[in-house]
Design an enzyme around this catalytic site. Structure first.
Site, mmCIF file in Angstrom:
data_model
loop_
_atom_site.group_PDB
_atom_site.id
_atom_site.type_symbol
_atom_site.label_atom_id
_atom_site.label_comp_id
_atom_site.label_asym_id
_atom_site.label_seq_id
_atom_site.Cartn_x
_atom_site.Cartn_y
_atom_site.Cartn_z
ATOM 1 N N HIS A 1 0.786 -1.214 -0.034
ATOM 2 C CA HIS A 1 0.150 -0.002 -0.025
ATOM 3 C C HIS A 1 0.826 1.285 -0.187
ATOM 4 O O HIS A 1 0.293 2.269 0.222
ATOM 5 C CB HIS A 1 -0.848 -0.013 1.162
ATOM 6 N N CYS B 1 6.441 13.550 -13.671
ATOM 7 C CA CYS B 1 7.212 12.496 -13.911
ATOM 8 C C CYS B 1 7.246 11.322 -13.583
ATOM 9 O O CYS B 1 7.737 10.059 -13.899
ATOM 10 C CB CYS B 1 8.805 13.080 -14.054
ATOM 11 N N CYS C 1 11.887 16.989 -11.914
ATOM 12 C CA CYS C 1 11.217 17.647 -12.964
ATOM 13 C C CYS C 1 10.520 18.891 -12.452
ATOM 14 O O CYS C 1 9.979 19.736 -13.340
ATOM 15 C CB CYS C 1 10.327 17.080 -13.656
HETATM 16 C C1 BV8 Z 1 -8.666 -1.271 -5.294
HETATM 17 C C2 BV8 Z 1 -3.199 3.007 2.396
HETATM 18 C C3 BV8 Z 1 -9.376 -1.316 -7.779
HETATM 19 C C4 BV8 Z 1 -3.981 4.349 2.975
HETATM 20 C C5 BV8 Z 1 -4.684 1.505 2.300
HETATM 21 C C6 BV8 Z 1 -16.532 -3.713 -1.126
HETATM 22 C C7 BV8 Z 1 -16.065 -4.921 -1.070
HETATM 23 C C8 BV8 Z 1 -14.508 -5.454 -1.198
HETATM 24 C C9 BV8 Z 1 -13.643 -4.514 -1.577
HETATM 25 C C10 BV8 Z 1 -14.062 -3.312 -2.026
HETATM 26 C C11 BV8 Z 1 -15.512 -2.805 -1.809
HETATM 27 N N1 BV8 Z 1 -15.387 -1.617 -1.962
HETATM 28 C C12 BV8 Z 1 -14.194 -1.134 -2.317
HETATM 29 C C13 BV8 Z 1 -13.457 -2.208 -2.364
HETATM 30 C C14 BV8 Z 1 -11.879 -2.029 -2.766
HETATM 31 C C15 BV8 Z 1 -11.224 -1.390 -1.659
HETATM 32 C C16 BV8 Z 1 -11.529 -2.125 -0.290
HETATM 33 O O1 BV8 Z 1 -11.097 -3.324 -0.286
HETATM 34 N N2 BV8 Z 1 -12.373 -1.596 0.557
HETATM 35 C C17 BV8 Z 1 -12.632 -2.133 1.835
HETATM 36 C C18 BV8 Z 1 -12.526 -0.971 3.019
HETATM 37 C C19 BV8 Z 1 -13.900 -2.687 1.537
HETATM 38 N N3 BV8 Z 1 -9.905 -1.699 -1.881
HETATM 39 C C20 BV8 Z 1 -9.310 -0.734 -2.819
HETATM 40 O O2 BV8 Z 1 -9.730 0.389 -2.952
HETATM 41 C C21 BV8 Z 1 -7.979 -1.150 -2.996
HETATM 42 N N4 BV8 Z 1 -7.826 -0.860 -4.619
HETATM 43 O O3 BV8 Z 1 -9.515 -2.271 -5.300
HETATM 44 O O4 BV8 Z 1 -8.532 -0.657 -6.795
HETATM 45 C C22 BV8 Z 1 -8.622 -1.020 -8.980
HETATM 46 C C23 BV8 Z 1 -7.970 -2.310 -9.495
HETATM 47 C C24 BV8 Z 1 -7.047 -2.299 -10.381
HETATM 48 C C25 BV8 Z 1 -6.861 -0.809 -11.131
HETATM 49 C C26 BV8 Z 1 -7.598 0.380 -10.553
HETATM 50 C C27 BV8 Z 1 -8.310 0.126 -9.315
HETATM 51 C C28 BV8 Z 1 -6.737 -0.391 -2.536
HETATM 52 C C29 BV8 Z 1 -6.856 -0.642 -1.150
HETATM 53 C C30 BV8 Z 1 -5.795 0.174 -0.391
HETATM 54 C C31 BV8 Z 1 -6.114 1.135 0.396
HETATM 55 N N5 BV8 Z 1 -4.989 1.908 1.140
HETATM 56 N N6 BV8 Z 1 -3.761 1.915 2.897
HETATM 57 C C32 BV8 Z 1 -3.203 4.743 4.064
HETATM 58 O O5 BV8 Z 1 -2.766 4.052 5.004
HETATM 59 O O6 BV8 Z 1 -3.247 5.838 4.499
HETATM 60 S S1 BV8 Z 1 -5.631 0.372 3.048
HETATM 61 C C33 BV8 Z 1 -5.446 0.587 4.860
HETATM 62 O O7 BV8 Z 1 -6.451 -0.553 5.511
HETATM 63 C C34 BV8 Z 1 -4.186 0.416 5.364
HETATM 64 O O8 BV8 Z 1 -3.062 -0.035 4.472
HETATM 65 C C35 BV8 Z 1 -4.274 -0.802 6.300
HETATM 66 O O9 BV8 Z 1 -3.375 -1.664 6.886
HETATM 67 C C36 BV8 Z 1 -5.484 -1.539 5.400
HETATM 68 C C37 BV8 Z 1 -6.227 -2.794 6.134
HETATM 69 O O10 BV8 Z 1 -6.410 -2.530 7.538
HETATM 70 P P1 BV8 Z 1 -5.819 -3.383 8.575
HETATM 71 O O11 BV8 Z 1 -4.161 -3.424 8.320
HETATM 72 O O12 BV8 Z 1 -6.420 -4.664 8.751
HETATM 73 O O13 BV8 Z 1 -6.074 -2.709 9.716
HETATM 74 P P2 BV8 Z 1 -7.416 -2.560 10.835
HETATM 75 O O14 BV8 Z 1 -7.525 -1.596 11.546
HETATM 76 O O15 BV8 Z 1 -8.665 -3.039 9.675
HETATM 77 O O16 BV8 Z 1 -7.289 -4.001 11.485
HETATM 78 C C38 BV8 Z 1 -6.358 -3.966 12.461
HETATM 79 C C39 BV8 Z 1 -6.283 -5.596 13.105
HETATM 80 O O17 BV8 Z 1 -5.375 -5.616 14.009
HETATM 81 C C40 BV8 Z 1 -7.724 -5.723 13.644
HETATM 82 O O18 BV8 Z 1 -8.344 -6.883 13.294
HETATM 83 C C41 BV8 Z 1 -7.066 -5.755 15.121
HETATM 84 O O19 BV8 Z 1 -7.883 -6.885 15.814
HETATM 85 C C42 BV8 Z 1 -5.643 -6.161 14.993
HETATM 86 N N7 BV8 Z 1 -4.852 -5.699 16.267
HETATM 87 C C43 BV8 Z 1 -5.016 -4.497 16.959
HETATM 88 N N8 BV8 Z 1 -4.085 -4.555 17.865
HETATM 89 C C44 BV8 Z 1 -3.281 -5.518 17.899
HETATM 90 C C45 BV8 Z 1 -3.926 -6.488 16.680
HETATM 91 N N9 BV8 Z 1 -3.381 -7.729 16.191
HETATM 92 C C46 BV8 Z 1 -2.378 -8.352 17.068
HETATM 93 N N10 BV8 Z 1 -1.791 -7.401 18.190
HETATM 94 C C47 BV8 Z 1 -2.508 -6.220 18.355
HETATM 95 N N11 BV8 Z 1 -1.667 -5.525 19.235
HETATM 96 ZN ZN ZN Z 2 8.720 14.869 -11.301
#
Ligand code: BV8
Ligand code: ZN
Length: 249
Positions: free
Chosen positions: A125, A136, A156
């Site tokens: 990500h 660029c 650039c």
């Molecule tokens: C794409 C950068 C198409 C940003 C991130 C409906 C259904 C399915 C999919 C979709 C949908 N609607 C839209 C989509 C697609 C969408 C998606 O999946 N949405 C989700 C929300 C439903 N995906 C996209 O848009 C992706 N792109 O599909 O593009 C495409 C294809 C080709 C060409 C063009 C377009 C892009 C997804 C990437 C988004 N960017 N990050 C930023 O960080 O600023 S994602 C973001 O969420 C972070 O990277 C993060 O890591 C990620 C996932 O979340 P988690 O890491 O799991 O974090 P979360 O808080 O959810 O969970 C934490 C876990 O840790 C919990 O389970 C908790 O219990 C546990 N925990 C907490 N403490 C501890 C622990 N475990 C152990 N020990 C602890 N101490």
């Molecule tokens: Zn540039």
């Protein structure tokens, strides 16, 4: 999970890992939680007070780039104050054990795996520590200090954006292909600290499972990935990963 259940699960996981040939790891925000980096879903969809679609989507960027820079500067300011935790270091030690048959795929953009010493890391990500030029396309390291909200490309002079994959954006083809290959070829997949809600990252779990890999989940609670897990180790990953490493001998 009771202490006995955890002991049993740890022994099962260790027994499997001792004979594993290729290990793939998928981490999410939970692996950095004990370092003090806020996770995504804990804040019921709000993220540092912002709606995700306003600060982590191309539409949000087009609407208000300064707001997006402020959001990422706030994340950089937070990450600048934190350190990798024992969970990150346990994954470094595991990589030392399997060497080039170990691949760490992370959804996190905090760079803490690299800071801890992990080498074969796929930041699917993107990273808070990189920018990308809208002109660029040059990707540059920008460190972890807050940036001015209109930094220019040193190649650039064009405008920069965070080198982060926003919702609705595709992942980098080359990086994603490597992640797919690793999930496809591993015989053990460790799923650490992810709610397994975001795609396509979450699809690595069923992909590994379908190829016959053993899936071991590390989380505080069961998740969407749990259905694919052979073993679930529930508790803080910063505590449990070192315990598992200890059992590998
Ligand atoms: C794409 C950068 C198409 C940003 C991130 C409906 C259904 C399915 C999919 C979709 C949908 N609607 C839209 C989509 C697609 C969408 C998606 O999946 N949405 C989700 C929300 C439903 N995906 C996209 O848009 C992706 N792109 O599909 O593009 C495409 C294809 C080709 C060409 C063009 C377009 C892009 C997804 C990437 C988004 N960017 N990050 C930023 O960080 O600023 S994602 C973001 O969420 C972070 O990277 C993060 O890591 C990620 C996932 O979340 P988690 O890491 O799991 O974090 P979360 O808080 O959810 O969970 C934490 C876990 O840790 C919990 O389970 C908790 O219990 C546990 N925990 C907490 N403490 C501890 C622990 N475990 C152990 N020990 C602890 N101490
Ligand atoms: Zn540039």
């Amino acid at each position: 999970m009771t202490a006995e259940e955890l002991e049993t699960a740890l022994e099962r996981a260790a027994r499997w890992l001792r004979v594993s040939e290729r290990v793939c790891v998928l981490t999410g925000a939970g692996v950095s939680a004990e370092s003090g980096v806020p996770t995504f879903r804990a804040s019921d969809g709000l993220w540092e007070g912002h709606r995700i679609e306003d600060v982590a989507s191309p539409e949000g960027w087009d609407r208000n780039p300064a707001l997006v820079w402020n959001f990422y500067n706030a994340r950089r300011a937070n990450v600048a104050t934190v350190k990798p935790n024992p969970g990150h270091f346990a994954l470094v030690a595991m990589e030392d054990r399997w060497d080039d048959r170990f691949c760490l795929v992370t959804q996190n953009v905090d760079g803490l795996h690299l800071e801890a010493g992990s080498v074969n890391v796929l930041e699917i990500h993107g990273s808070l520590r990189k920018t990308r030029c809208l002109g660029c396309g040059a990707v540059a390291n920008c460190g972890i200090e807050p940036l001015s909200d209109t930094p220019d490309c040193s190649v650039c002079g064009g405008r920069l954006r965070p080198h982060i994959v926003w919702f609705g954006e595709g992942l980098d083809d080359d990086v994603w292909m490597k992640a797919l290959e690793s999930a496809d070829q591993c015989d053990t997949l460790l799923v650490v600290g992810t709610s397994a809600v975001v795609h396509p990252a979450a699809s690595l779990v069923p992909i590994a499972r379908r190829k016959g890999a053993t899936v071991i989940e590390f989380n505080l609670t069961p998740t969407d990935a749990s259905v694919y897990a052979d073993v679930g180790l529930y508790g803080p990953s910063g505590v449990i990963l070192p315990k598992l490493l200890q059992r590998l001998g």
